[in-house]
Write an enzyme that holds these catalytic residues in place. Structure first.
Site, PDB file in Angstrom:
ATOM      1  N   ASN A  86      44.346  35.943  35.852  1.00 45.90           N
ATOM      2  CA  ASN A  86      43.371  36.079  36.930  1.00 45.90           C
ATOM      3  C   ASN A  86      42.083  35.391  36.474  1.00 45.90           C
ATOM      4  O   ASN A  86      41.345  35.933  35.665  1.00 45.90           O
ATOM      5  CB  ASN A  86      43.135  37.576  37.202  1.00 45.90           C
ATOM      6  CG  ASN A  86      42.019  37.819  38.197  1.00 45.90           C
ATOM      7  OD1 ASN A  86      41.537  36.895  38.837  1.00 45.90           O
ATOM      8  ND2 ASN A  86      41.609  39.074  38.320  1.00 45.90           N
ATOM      9  N   LYS A 115      39.476  34.802  38.148  1.00 48.07           N
ATOM     10  CA  LYS A 115      38.259  35.283  38.813  1.00 48.07           C
ATOM     11  C   LYS A 115      37.409  34.080  39.249  1.00 48.07           C
ATOM     12  O   LYS A 115      37.969  33.068  39.673  1.00 48.07           O
ATOM     13  CB  LYS A 115      37.509  36.249  37.890  1.00 48.07           C
ATOM     14  CG  LYS A 115      38.433  37.349  37.364  1.00 48.07           C
ATOM     15  CD  LYS A 115      37.733  38.477  36.694  1.00 48.07           C
ATOM     16  CE  LYS A 115      38.746  39.501  36.235  1.00 48.07           C
ATOM     17  NZ  LYS A 115      38.168  40.708  35.699  1.00 48.07           N
ATOM     18  N   HIS A 129      42.029  44.172  43.969  1.00 42.90           N
ATOM     19  CA  HIS A 129      41.454  44.219  42.615  1.00 42.90           C
ATOM     20  C   HIS A 129      40.213  45.113  42.651  1.00 42.90           C
ATOM     21  O   HIS A 129      39.492  45.151  43.650  1.00 42.90           O
ATOM     22  CB  HIS A 129      41.082  42.799  42.165  1.00 42.90           C
ATOM     23  CG  HIS A 129      40.697  42.737  40.723  1.00 42.90           C
ATOM     24  ND1 HIS A 129      39.447  43.123  40.282  1.00 42.90           N
ATOM     25  CD2 HIS A 129      41.385  42.368  39.620  1.00 42.90           C
ATOM     26  CE1 HIS A 129      39.398  42.982  38.959  1.00 42.90           C
ATOM     27  NE2 HIS A 129      40.558  42.533  38.538  1.00 42.90           N
ATOM     28  N   GLU A 169      37.382  44.773  41.492  1.00 38.74           N
ATOM     29  CA  GLU A 169      36.134  44.056  41.805  1.00 38.74           C
ATOM     30  C   GLU A 169      35.997  43.830  43.306  1.00 38.74           C
ATOM     31  O   GLU A 169      34.886  43.789  43.836  1.00 38.74           O
ATOM     32  CB  GLU A 169      36.081  42.738  41.008  1.00 38.74           C
ATOM     33  CG  GLU A 169      35.826  43.009  39.528  1.00 38.74           C
ATOM     34  CD  GLU A 169      36.360  41.962  38.571  1.00 38.74           C
ATOM     35  OE1 GLU A 169      36.694  40.843  39.005  1.00 38.74           O
ATOM     36  OE2 GLU A 169      36.450  42.280  37.364  1.00 38.74           O
ATOM     37  N   GLU A 219      45.356  48.771  36.559  1.00 41.22           N
ATOM     38  CA  GLU A 219      44.191  48.263  35.836  1.00 41.22           C
ATOM     39  C   GLU A 219      43.116  49.353  35.796  1.00 41.22           C
ATOM     40  O   GLU A 219      42.347  49.505  36.771  1.00 41.22           O
ATOM     41  CB  GLU A 219      43.614  47.035  36.532  1.00 41.22           C
ATOM     42  CG  GLU A 219      44.565  45.870  36.610  1.00 41.22           C
ATOM     43  CD  GLU A 219      43.803  44.549  36.691  1.00 41.22           C
ATOM     44  OE1 GLU A 219      43.965  43.739  35.777  1.00 41.22           O
ATOM     45  OE2 GLU A 219      43.046  44.356  37.651  1.00 41.22           O
ATOM     46  N   GLY A 229      37.449  43.841  31.267  1.00 41.60           N
ATOM     47  CA  GLY A 229      36.352  43.061  30.711  1.00 41.60           C
ATOM     48  C   GLY A 229      35.533  43.787  29.657  1.00 41.60           C
ATOM     49  O   GLY A 229      34.443  43.344  29.291  1.00 41.60           O
ATOM     50  N   SER A 273      41.643  44.118  29.598  1.00 46.60           N
ATOM     51  CA  SER A 273      41.417  43.734  28.193  1.00 46.60           C
ATOM     52  C   SER A 273      42.706  43.433  27.423  1.00 46.60           C
ATOM     53  O   SER A 273      42.806  43.753  26.237  1.00 46.60           O
ATOM     54  CB  SER A 273      40.581  44.804  27.467  1.00 46.60           C
ATOM     55  OG  SER A 273      39.284  44.869  28.029  1.00 46.60           O
TER      56      SER A 273
END
Ligand code: PGA
Length: 243
Positions: free
Chosen positions: A8, A10, A91, A93, A158, A164, A203
């Site tokens: 991904n 991003k 996701h 985000e 996730e 991250g 991660s």
């Protein structure tokens, strides 16, 4: 079944990165199925560079409608036309920064399937929810409300607090959550739920991938930061042994 290693990207990457990345992926021999989900504007260039070969392509989001007056959005059919066969949906985000609800994610999932894309639907608890002992309940509820009947796709677990951050859940926690997700999928979708691939994301790095990918019910990985360098992405893929 082969593991799926999905990158991904991003909002990272340039047109100039595509040729080198594609060449590295094409030269590598991997036991895993590889997938790259770059920003929309790189899809067509990747599609040409990969030439239908070493890795599949995916979008990072799509609109629930096939077309319309939706400034800034992209439809599942447009992703398909640009060479994508997968799309990441829901996701954290998107859920957090764009206010996407489970109902939104479900509508997008229906649209993706109708367009012939394989949706990768993301679920995961926040740190506060885990600390409160609610992680499994939160994820079960996301699955219940984000996946349509007849779901044919992939689920990515996730944990939001692992994205991250360099932090990952313990192996026991991943094992427990993936087991809970499998049970929920079977309860919701019957035998079809038994065949849904469940990715772990958050991660994932070359140094921890082998341990995570060896856990039961971990059918692959959704990789953010470490997917931007071909060497790291391929090192993670090299840890993926077929089940
Ligand atoms: P990360 O991101 O690997 O950088 O933690 C994973 C993701 O958000 O899909």
């Amino acid at each position: 079944m082969r593991k799926l290693i999905a990158g991904n990207w991003k909002m990272f990457g340039k047109l100039a990165d595509v040729a080198g990345f594609s060449a590295a992926v094409t030269q590598a021999s991997s036991q895993a199925e590889l997938l790259i989900c770059p920003p929309f504007v790189l899809l067509d260039r990747f599609h040409k560079a990969l030439n239908g070969g070493a890795a599949a392509l995916g979008g990072q989001d799509c609109h629930a409608s096939p077309q319309g007056a939706h400034t800034g959005d992209v439809s599942a059919g447009m992703l398909k036309e640009a060479g994508a066969t997968f799309v990441i949906l829901g996701h954290s985000e998107r859920r957090e920064h764009h206010g996407e609800t489970n109902a939104d994610v479900r509508a997008k999932t229906v649209a993706a399937m109708a367009a012939g894309l394989t949706p990768i639907v993301c679920v995961g608890e926040t740190g506060a929810e885990r600390d409160a002992g609610e992680a499994e309940e939160v994820v079960r509820s996301q699955l219940m409300h984000s996946l349509p009947d007849g779901f044919a796709g992939v689920v990515a677990y996730e944990p939001v607090w692992a994205i991250g951050t360099g932090r990952t859940p313990t192996e026991a926690d991943v094992r427990a959550m993936h087991g809970a997700i499998r049970a929920a999928l079977v309860a919701q979708h019957g035998p079809a739920g038994a065949g849904v691939r469940i990715l772990y994301g958050g991660s994932v790095k070359p140094g921890n991938a082998a341990a995570l990918l060896a856990l039961p019910e971990v059918g692959g990985a959704l990789v953010g930061g470490a997917s931007l360098q071909a060497a790291d992405f391929l090192a993670i893929a090299a840890c993926a042994r077929p089940d």
